[in-house]
Each structure stands twice: as C-alpha cells, then as structure tokens.
Design a protein around this motif. Structure first.
Motif, PDB file in Angstrom:
ATOM      1  N   THR A 137       6.807 -74.937  29.159  1.00 57.44           N
ATOM      2  CA  THR A 137       6.090 -75.349  30.088  1.00 57.44           C
ATOM      3  C   THR A 137       6.147 -76.880  30.056  1.00 57.44           C
ATOM      4  O   THR A 137       6.513 -77.637  31.200  1.00 57.44           O
ATOM      5  CB  THR A 137       4.506 -75.391  29.546  1.00 57.44           C
ATOM      6  OG1 THR A 137       4.202 -74.207  29.463  1.00 57.44           O
ATOM      7  CG2 THR A 137       3.520 -75.929  30.739  1.00 57.44           C
ATOM      8  N   PRO A 138       6.599 -77.629  28.998  1.00 57.18           N
ATOM      9  CA  PRO A 138       6.703 -79.242  29.153  1.00 57.18           C
ATOM     10  C   PRO A 138       8.220 -79.605  29.262  1.00 57.18           C
ATOM     11  O   PRO A 138       8.566 -80.759  29.452  1.00 57.18           O
ATOM     12  CB  PRO A 138       6.389 -79.851  27.865  1.00 57.18           C
ATOM     13  CG  PRO A 138       6.456 -78.623  26.743  1.00 57.18           C
ATOM     14  CD  PRO A 138       6.503 -77.379  27.354  1.00 57.18           C
ATOM     15  N   MET A 139       9.188 -78.557  29.195  1.00 54.12           N
ATOM     16  CA  MET A 139      10.670 -78.831  29.371  1.00 54.12           C
ATOM     17  C   MET A 139      11.411 -79.465  30.587  1.00 54.12           C
ATOM     18  O   MET A 139      10.335 -78.907  31.730  1.00 54.12           O
ATOM     19  CB  MET A 139      11.546 -77.488  28.960  1.00 54.12           C
ATOM     20  CG  MET A 139      11.244 -77.146  27.671  1.00 54.12           C
ATOM     21  SD  MET A 139      12.680 -75.617  27.378  1.00 54.12           S
ATOM     22  CE  MET A 139      12.415 -75.191  25.558  1.00 54.12           C
ATOM     23  N   GLY A 140      11.910 -80.396  30.581  1.00 53.59           N
ATOM     24  CA  GLY A 140      12.164 -80.919  31.829  1.00 53.59           C
ATOM     25  C   GLY A 140      13.712 -79.949  32.160  1.00 53.59           C
ATOM     26  O   GLY A 140      13.982 -78.995  31.678  1.00 53.59           O
ATOM     27  N   GLU A 141      14.166 -80.179  33.360  1.00 58.33           N
ATOM     28  CA  GLU A 141      15.054 -79.479  33.984  1.00 58.33           C
ATOM     29  C   GLU A 141      16.369 -79.070  33.145  1.00 58.33           C
ATOM     30  O   GLU A 141      16.831 -78.039  32.975  1.00 58.33           O
ATOM     31  CB  GLU A 141      15.424 -79.856  35.355  1.00 58.33           C
ATOM     32  CG  GLU A 141      14.591 -80.000  36.353  1.00 58.33           C
ATOM     33  CD  GLU A 141      13.941 -78.474  36.644  1.00 58.33           C
ATOM     34  OE1 GLU A 141      14.650 -77.581  36.727  1.00 58.33           O
ATOM     35  OE2 GLU A 141      12.747 -78.295  36.863  1.00 58.33           O
ATOM     36  N   ASP A 142      16.860 -80.189  32.470  1.00 57.75           N
ATOM     37  CA  ASP A 142      18.111 -80.123  31.739  1.00 57.75           C
ATOM     38  C   ASP A 142      17.918 -79.157  30.617  1.00 57.75           C
ATOM     39  O   ASP A 142      18.770 -78.400  30.176  1.00 57.75           O
ATOM     40  CB  ASP A 142      18.435 -81.557  31.415  1.00 57.75           C
ATOM     41  CG  ASP A 142      19.273 -82.387  32.329  1.00 57.75           C
ATOM     42  OD1 ASP A 142      19.329 -81.719  33.485  1.00 57.75           O
ATOM     43  OD2 ASP A 142      19.183 -83.535  32.188  1.00 57.75           O
TER      44      ASP A 142
ATOM     45  N   GLU B 223      11.774 -71.904  38.359  1.00 55.72           N
ATOM     46  CA  GLU B 223      10.620 -72.285  39.126  1.00 55.72           C
ATOM     47  C   GLU B 223       9.696 -72.656  38.076  1.00 55.72           C
ATOM     48  O   GLU B 223       9.350 -71.929  36.991  1.00 55.72           O
ATOM     49  CB  GLU B 223      10.214 -71.139  40.156  1.00 55.72           C
ATOM     50  CG  GLU B 223       9.129 -71.589  40.910  1.00 55.72           C
ATOM     51  CD  GLU B 223       9.430 -72.588  42.126  1.00 55.72           C
ATOM     52  OE1 GLU B 223       9.059 -73.853  42.173  1.00 55.72           O
ATOM     53  OE2 GLU B 223      10.412 -72.147  42.897  1.00 55.72           O
ATOM     54  N   ARG B 224       9.119 -73.851  38.261  1.00 56.48           N
ATOM     55  CA  ARG B 224       7.899 -74.260  37.415  1.00 56.48           C
ATOM     56  C   ARG B 224       6.692 -74.063  37.749  1.00 56.48           C
ATOM     57  O   ARG B 224       6.144 -74.083  38.904  1.00 56.48           O
ATOM     58  CB  ARG B 224       7.976 -75.849  37.402  1.00 56.48           C
ATOM     59  CG  ARG B 224       7.347 -76.519  36.266  1.00 56.48           C
ATOM     60  CD  ARG B 224       7.558 -77.841  36.211  1.00 56.48           C
ATOM     61  NE  ARG B 224       8.843 -78.272  35.761  1.00 56.48           N
ATOM     62  CZ  ARG B 224       9.302 -78.133  34.551  1.00 56.48           C
ATOM     63  NH1 ARG B 224       8.379 -77.858  33.573  1.00 56.48           N
ATOM     64  NH2 ARG B 224      10.465 -78.518  34.228  1.00 56.48           N
TER      65      ARG B 224
ATOM     66  N   ASP C  72      -2.348 -67.193  31.897  1.00 59.49           N
ATOM     67  CA  ASP C  72      -2.862 -67.838  32.909  1.00 59.49           C
ATOM     68  C   ASP C  72      -2.024 -68.629  33.885  1.00 59.49           C
ATOM     69  O   ASP C  72      -2.152 -69.769  34.240  1.00 59.49           O
ATOM     70  CB  ASP C  72      -4.122 -68.873  32.553  1.00 59.49           C
ATOM     71  CG  ASP C  72      -5.099 -68.102  31.938  1.00 59.49           C
ATOM     72  OD1 ASP C  72      -5.493 -67.052  32.000  1.00 59.49           O
ATOM     73  OD2 ASP C  72      -5.781 -68.619  30.705  1.00 59.49           O
ATOM     74  N   LEU C  73      -0.807 -68.126  34.137  1.00 60.06           N
ATOM     75  CA  LEU C  73      -0.064 -68.685  35.031  1.00 60.06           C
ATOM     76  C   LEU C  73      -0.270 -68.839  36.608  1.00 60.06           C
ATOM     77  O   LEU C  73      -0.536 -67.798  37.036  1.00 60.06           O
ATOM     78  CB  LEU C  73       1.437 -67.927  34.832  1.00 60.06           C
ATOM     79  CG  LEU C  73       2.438 -68.348  33.641  1.00 60.06           C
ATOM     80  CD1 LEU C  73       3.754 -67.693  33.958  1.00 60.06           C
ATOM     81  CD2 LEU C  73       2.682 -69.631  33.580  1.00 60.06           C
ATOM     82  N   THR C  74      -0.052 -69.904  37.157  1.00 61.15           N
ATOM     83  CA  THR C  74      -0.483 -69.918  38.594  1.00 61.15           C
ATOM     84  C   THR C  74       0.681 -70.464  39.098  1.00 61.15           C
ATOM     85  O   THR C  74       1.463 -71.483  38.576  1.00 61.15           O
ATOM     86  CB  THR C  74      -1.757 -70.807  38.741  1.00 61.15           C
ATOM     87  OG1 THR C  74      -1.559 -72.087  38.597  1.00 61.15           O
ATOM     88  CG2 THR C  74      -2.788 -70.194  37.956  1.00 61.15           C
ATOM     89  N   LEU C  75       1.098 -70.388  40.378  1.00 61.46           N
ATOM     90  CA  LEU C  75       2.287 -71.169  41.166  1.00 61.46           C
ATOM     91  C   LEU C  75       1.630 -71.267  42.594  1.00 61.46           C
ATOM     92  O   LEU C  75       1.385 -70.113  43.170  1.00 61.46           O
ATOM     93  CB  LEU C  75       3.469 -69.992  41.272  1.00 61.46           C
ATOM     94  CG  LEU C  75       4.654 -70.744  42.057  1.00 61.46           C
ATOM     95  CD1 LEU C  75       4.975 -71.736  41.439  1.00 61.46           C
ATOM     96  CD2 LEU C  75       5.714 -69.691  41.980  1.00 61.46           C
ATOM     97  N   SER C  76       1.743 -72.157  42.985  1.00 59.69           N
ATOM     98  CA  SER C  76       1.471 -72.643  44.538  1.00 59.69           C
ATOM     99  C   SER C  76       2.324 -73.464  44.974  1.00 59.69           C
ATOM    100  O   SER C  76       3.128 -74.423  44.230  1.00 59.69           O
ATOM    101  CB  SER C  76       0.091 -73.542  44.406  1.00 59.69           C
ATOM    102  OG  SER C  76      -1.015 -72.695  44.027  1.00 59.69           O
TER     103      SER C  76
END
Length: 231
Positions: A74-79, A59-60, A10-14
């Motif tokens: 999903t919960p990972m930070g950029e690093d 891209e998140r 159920d991935l969405t990207l806006s």
C-alpha cells in the motif's frame, strides 16, 4: 498455519471516467495461500482485470490494504513496486506486451538483465526450450504467430522464478486450439516453478482447472468456492 502469499482487505478502486469517478472495486477482501491456483471470473466490467492489476502493483487501490509475501504494498512508491514485481512476480497479459525491436530471446532475458543476473541469456534460452520455442530465439515478435508470442510471454513471466504468477485472460487473443496449448503450458510452468497462480478468465473450463474460483460482480465478491475439479 501457513501465512497467506497475498492478503487483500477492503480494497476499493475508483477511476475518473467521462461521467466522473467510477467505482470499479467496492471493498474486496480475501487471502491467497502458497501454491494455490486462484481463478478470478465474472462478466465483462465486473472488475476482475482491474483487481489483478491492483494485486500486481500495476494499479494503485483507492483505499484498503494489500500485502504480498509479507510486504505491505500500500505505501510503496512506483519504483519500489516495480522492484518488488521484478523480484517476486511474473505477469502474462492478453496482448502479449513483447518489445517489438527485441528478439524472443532478448524479450525473455530482459527481466534477468534488469535484475543484474549474469546468465540472463542462458536461462532465457532454457525457458524458451521449455515452451517449445528453442529454435525461435532469434525471431522478432512480428515474425511469430500469436500463440508463439504468448509462449514467449510465458517464458518471460517465469524466467525469474516468481513466487506469484498473474495471468490476465492469457488465451483471449488466441484460437481455441492454440489457447488450450498455452493454458497447458501455463499450468505446466506453474507446476515446475511452484508459483502461486492467479488467473483472470471468462472461460468456465479454465476456471474448473483452478483450485479455487472467486466470482466478481459489479466490483464485489459474489462467490468464493473450491472449483469442482479440485474437490
């Protein structure tokens, strides 16, 4: 049954555009299995490149879940995403993305240096040899043709032996003959490393070389089929 290498749910990207928020992905769900070669196709604006960016942690997603190699991204930070990508993924872009102030050898060795590998330059030289550029290691990107630069980018993408290889229109900036050479190299590298390959392409002949093809339209999965060549 083998667990999926990647799982999307159920991935969405806006994204914020000139006219406000624009829905790019509208609920994408599928699994990618170990060793599979998956082609992502669709018209310009269908969301295929954006989907690949999400799959690579570049891209998140706005909502939904994505896991890779059993890890929830999903919960990972950029690093954390950058480290995961460095250790497990190779990415090839349409525009090469080589560092212009580094030689071909230095560009290929960079991921290994960042990972603290002792024999970074030896392994980089081996990969340049594998893509037919063993004699070009001391050349800078500006001294190389587009096809040569993309071959350097391929060597850089696989030098760390990634489990997942992502390629976004890797022949888009190349003429037909050079593009065919680059794609042959990409598939050869996939075979040699055993990586799972996810390939964004608009070319039907490239899609036909994949085990499976997912076609997108307006941010949705239009079809999900085994490619004719793989049947």
């Amino acid at each position: 049954m083998t667990d999926p290498v990647m799982r999307l749910k159920d991935l969405t990207l806006s994204l914020d555009g000139n006219a406000g928020m624009v829905e790019i992905l509208k609920g994408i769900s599928f699994d990618v299995m170990q060793g599979e070669t998956l082609g992502l196709t669709g018209a310009s604006g269908s969301g295929k490149s954006s989907l690949l960016m999400v799959m690579g942690g570049l891209e998140r997603a706005s909502s939904g879940l994505i896991s890779a190699l059993g890890h929830d991204l999903t919960p990972m930070g950029e690093d954390a995403l950058a480290r995961f990508r460095r250790d497990n993924m190779g990415v090839v872009f349409q525009s090469f993305h080589l560092i212009p102030t580094m030689t071909a050898l230095e560009n290929v060795a960079l991921p290994l240096e960042l990972a603290g590998e002792a024999d970074a330059f030896g392994r980089a030289a081996t990969e340049l040899e594998a893509v037919g550029l063993g004699d070009r290691g001391n050349h800078y990107p500006s001294q190389m043709s587009g096809g040569e630069q993309q071959r350097v980018a391929l060597a850089r993408a696989v030098v760390g032996r990634p489990k997942i290889l992502l390629a976004d229109e890797p022949t888009g900036n190349l003429d037909a003959a050079t593009g065919e050479l680059v794609m042959d190299l990409l598939f050869d590298l996939r075979d040699r490393t055993g990586a799972t390959l996810i390939l964004v392409t608009h070319a039907s002949e490239l899609a036909a070389r994949c085990d499976r093809v997912i076609q997108l339209r307006d941010g949705l999965v239009l079809s999900d089929n085994v490619a004719v060549a793989a049947q």
